[in-house]
Motif scaffolding. Structure first.
Motif, short mmCIF file in Angstrom:
data_model
loop_
_atom_site.label_atom_id
_atom_site.label_comp_id
_atom_site.label_asym_id
_atom_site.label_seq_id
_atom_site.Cartn_x
_atom_site.Cartn_y
_atom_site.Cartn_z
N ALA A 181 -33.76 -23.90 2.62
CA ALA A 181 -34.76 -23.23 1.21
C ALA A 181 -34.16 -23.93 0.45
CB ALA A 181 -34.45 -21.55 1.24
N LEU A 182 -32.48 -23.64 -0.24
CA LEU A 182 -32.39 -24.20 -1.30
C LEU A 182 -32.80 -25.85 -2.26
CD1 LEU A 182 -30.24 -23.35 -4.58
CD2 LEU A 182 -28.43 -23.96 -2.95
N PRO A 183 -31.95 -26.61 -1.17
CA PRO A 183 -32.71 -28.31 -1.44
C PRO A 183 -33.60 -28.29 -1.75
CG PRO A 183 -31.30 -27.67 0.52
CD PRO A 183 -31.36 -26.03 0.22
N LEU A 184 -34.56 -27.80 -1.37
CA LEU A 184 -35.57 -27.67 -1.01
C LEU A 184 -36.82 -27.54 -2.13
CD1 LEU A 184 -38.49 -28.98 0.28
CD2 LEU A 184 -38.99 -26.47 2.06
N GLU B 114 -37.50 -29.69 -5.18
CA GLU B 114 -38.98 -30.09 -5.27
C GLU B 114 -39.28 -29.74 -6.68
OE1 GLU B 114 -41.80 -27.77 -2.95
OE2 GLU B 114 -41.78 -29.11 -1.07
N ALA B 115 -38.37 -28.50 -7.37
CA ALA B 115 -38.73 -28.29 -8.81
C ALA B 115 -37.92 -29.19 -9.80
CB ALA B 115 -37.68 -27.57 -9.34
N ALA B 116 -37.17 -30.06 -9.23
CA ALA B 116 -36.54 -31.51 -10.37
C ALA B 116 -37.62 -32.67 -9.79
CB ALA B 116 -35.36 -31.67 -9.56
N ILE B 117 -38.33 -32.72 -8.90
CA ILE B 117 -39.31 -33.88 -8.63
C ILE B 117 -40.43 -33.09 -9.63
CG2 ILE B 117 -41.12 -34.93 -7.25
CD1 ILE B 117 -39.12 -34.67 -4.95
N ASP B 118 -40.60 -32.25 -10.01
CA ASP B 118 -42.15 -31.58 -10.19
C ASP B 118 -41.88 -31.92 -12.27
OD1 ASP B 118 -43.87 -31.21 -8.92
OD2 ASP B 118 -42.84 -28.86 -8.18
N THR B 119 -40.48 -32.30 -12.60
CA THR B 119 -40.15 -32.56 -13.81
C THR B 119 -41.05 -33.67 -13.98
OG1 THR B 119 -38.33 -32.89 -13.58
CG2 THR B 119 -38.36 -30.82 -13.88
N PHE B 120 -40.96 -34.53 -13.45
CA PHE B 120 -40.92 -35.86 -13.68
C PHE B 120 -43.33 -35.78 -13.34
CE2 PHE B 120 -37.02 -36.82 -12.76
CZ PHE B 120 -37.18 -37.89 -13.49
N ALA C 86 -31.15 -46.56 -8.60
CA ALA C 86 -31.50 -44.56 -8.59
C ALA C 86 -32.19 -44.30 -7.28
CB ALA C 86 -32.48 -45.09 -9.72
N ALA C 87 -33.18 -44.80 -6.45
CA ALA C 87 -33.68 -44.16 -5.71
C ALA C 87 -32.53 -43.87 -4.29
CB ALA C 87 -35.06 -44.82 -4.75
N ILE C 88 -30.73 -44.78 -4.02
CA ILE C 88 -30.74 -44.64 -3.51
C ILE C 88 -29.80 -43.22 -3.51
CG2 ILE C 88 -28.63 -45.40 -1.94
CD1 ILE C 88 -30.22 -47.90 -2.38
N SER C 89 -29.28 -43.47 -4.98
CA SER C 89 -28.50 -42.34 -5.35
C SER C 89 -28.80 -41.07 -5.21
CB SER C 89 -28.01 -42.27 -6.61
OG SER C 89 -27.01 -41.48 -7.57
N ALA C 90 -30.57 -40.71 -5.80
CA ALA C 90 -30.50 -39.41 -5.30
C ALA C 90 -30.91 -39.25 -4.32
CB ALA C 90 -32.15 -39.72 -6.17
N ALA C 91 -31.79 -40.35 -3.38
CA ALA C 91 -31.85 -39.57 -1.91
C ALA C 91 -29.82 -39.04 -1.66
CB ALA C 91 -32.08 -41.41 -1.14
N ARG C 92 -29.15 -39.96 -1.60
CA ARG C 92 -28.10 -39.77 -1.21
C ARG C 92 -27.54 -38.06 -1.65
NH1 ARG C 92 -24.82 -44.89 -1.90
NH2 ARG C 92 -24.69 -46.14 0.42
N ALA C 93 -27.79 -37.89 -2.98
CA ALA C 93 -27.64 -36.84 -3.49
C ALA C 93 -27.93 -35.34 -2.89
CB ALA C 93 -27.61 -36.92 -5.29
N VAL C 94 -29.35 -35.53 -3.13
CA VAL C 94 -30.48 -34.78 -1.81
C VAL C 94 -29.28 -34.23 -0.41
CG1 VAL C 94 -33.07 -34.33 -0.58
CG2 VAL C 94 -32.49 -35.34 -2.98
N PHE C 95 -29.17 -35.59 0.29
CA PHE C 95 -28.72 -34.99 1.44
C PHE C 95 -27.55 -34.91 1.11
CE2 PHE C 95 -30.99 -39.24 3.19
CZ PHE C 95 -31.67 -38.49 4.50
N ASP C 96 -26.36 -34.69 0.35
CA ASP C 96 -25.66 -33.89 0.12
C ASP C 96 -25.86 -32.35 -0.22
OD1 ASP C 96 -22.95 -33.79 -0.13
OD2 ASP C 96 -22.48 -33.42 -2.00
N LEU C 97 -26.90 -32.29 -0.83
CA LEU C 97 -27.46 -30.97 -1.00
C LEU C 97 -27.86 -30.03 0.65
CD1 LEU C 97 -27.52 -28.77 -3.06
CD2 LEU C 97 -30.27 -30.09 -3.72
N PRO D 203 -29.96 -25.81 -11.08
CA PRO D 203 -30.11 -27.41 -11.97
C PRO D 203 -29.73 -28.52 -10.81
CG PRO D 203 -28.61 -25.51 -12.51
CD PRO D 203 -28.53 -25.58 -11.49
N PHE D 204 -30.36 -29.22 -11.15
CA PHE D 204 -30.49 -30.92 -10.11
C PHE D 204 -31.55 -31.62 -11.17
CE2 PHE D 204 -31.73 -33.52 -6.46
CZ PHE D 204 -31.10 -34.05 -6.19
#
Length: 185
Positions: free
Chosen positions: A45-48, A52-58, A159-170, A92-93
């Motif tokens: 739940a927390l990562p999802l 999703e909230a971070a994606i919605d800011t775009f 940017a996509a790779i960095s974000a994907a890695r950050a999401v996996f880490d979360l 915050p993400f």
């Protein structure tokens, strides 16, 4: 000169170690047990919700028109509520741009595919809106097409790779926090 790897292949290859680490961490949850399943949902739940909230800011609809149908935070909140667990608030993400948002969506959509495999371990008497949310192959192919068509420059791919890695880490950190078994780093 050879053509560069498609974005989907690049993302898969560049994030393989993080993906394996997350799979191992979530493999420690007993989904057949009510408490184990609740812990699994809390860890998801927390990562999802955060991502999703971070994606919605775009403006994700501009890049991925079916983004609203892909969202699953509401489903996991309902399942947690049914299990008498308090859903987390987003943390915050930061996502730097739409390319980063696509990298994050790549991980979330991949988790939907993985969830389809795990769903068969969840007893039918437990709420499973989130984990049984269908993984539509057409939707996955649509995302892959968007990734390959949109992530064409090296800065976009980075940017996509960095974000994907950050999401996996979360996801990994959340699995460690909510898991019952130690997770190998």
């Amino acid at each position: 000169m050879t053509s560069p790897l498609p974005a989907r292949s690049l993302l898969r290859t560049a994030t393989a170690p993080e993906h394996e680490r997350v799979d191992a961490a979530f493999g420690g949850f007993d989904l057949a047990d009510r408490d184990g399943y609740r812990a699994f949902l809390r860890a998801q739940a927390l990562p999802l919700i955060t991502v999703e909230a971070a994606i919605d800011t775009f403006d994700p609809i501009a890049v991925l028109p079916d983004w609203p149908e892909r969202r699953r935070a509401g489903l996991i909140v309902q399942d947690l509520t049914d299990l008498e667990a308090t859903p987390p608030a987003p943390e915050p993400f930061a996502l730097t741009d739409s390319a980063a948002a696509l990298g994050a969506i790549y991980v979330l959509e991949g988790s939907r595919l993985g969830g389809a495999l795990l769903a068969r371990n969840v007893p039918m008497d437990l709420p499973a809106r989130f984990i049984r949310c269908p993984a539509a192959p057409k939707r996955w192919r649509g995302l892959i097409e968007v990734l390959d068509q949109t992530l064409v420059t090296q800065p976009q791919r980075d940017a996509a790779i960095s974000a994907a890695r950050a999401v996996f880490d979360l996801f990994w950190r959340s699995a460690r926090q909510h898991g019952r078994m130690p997770v190998v780093e």
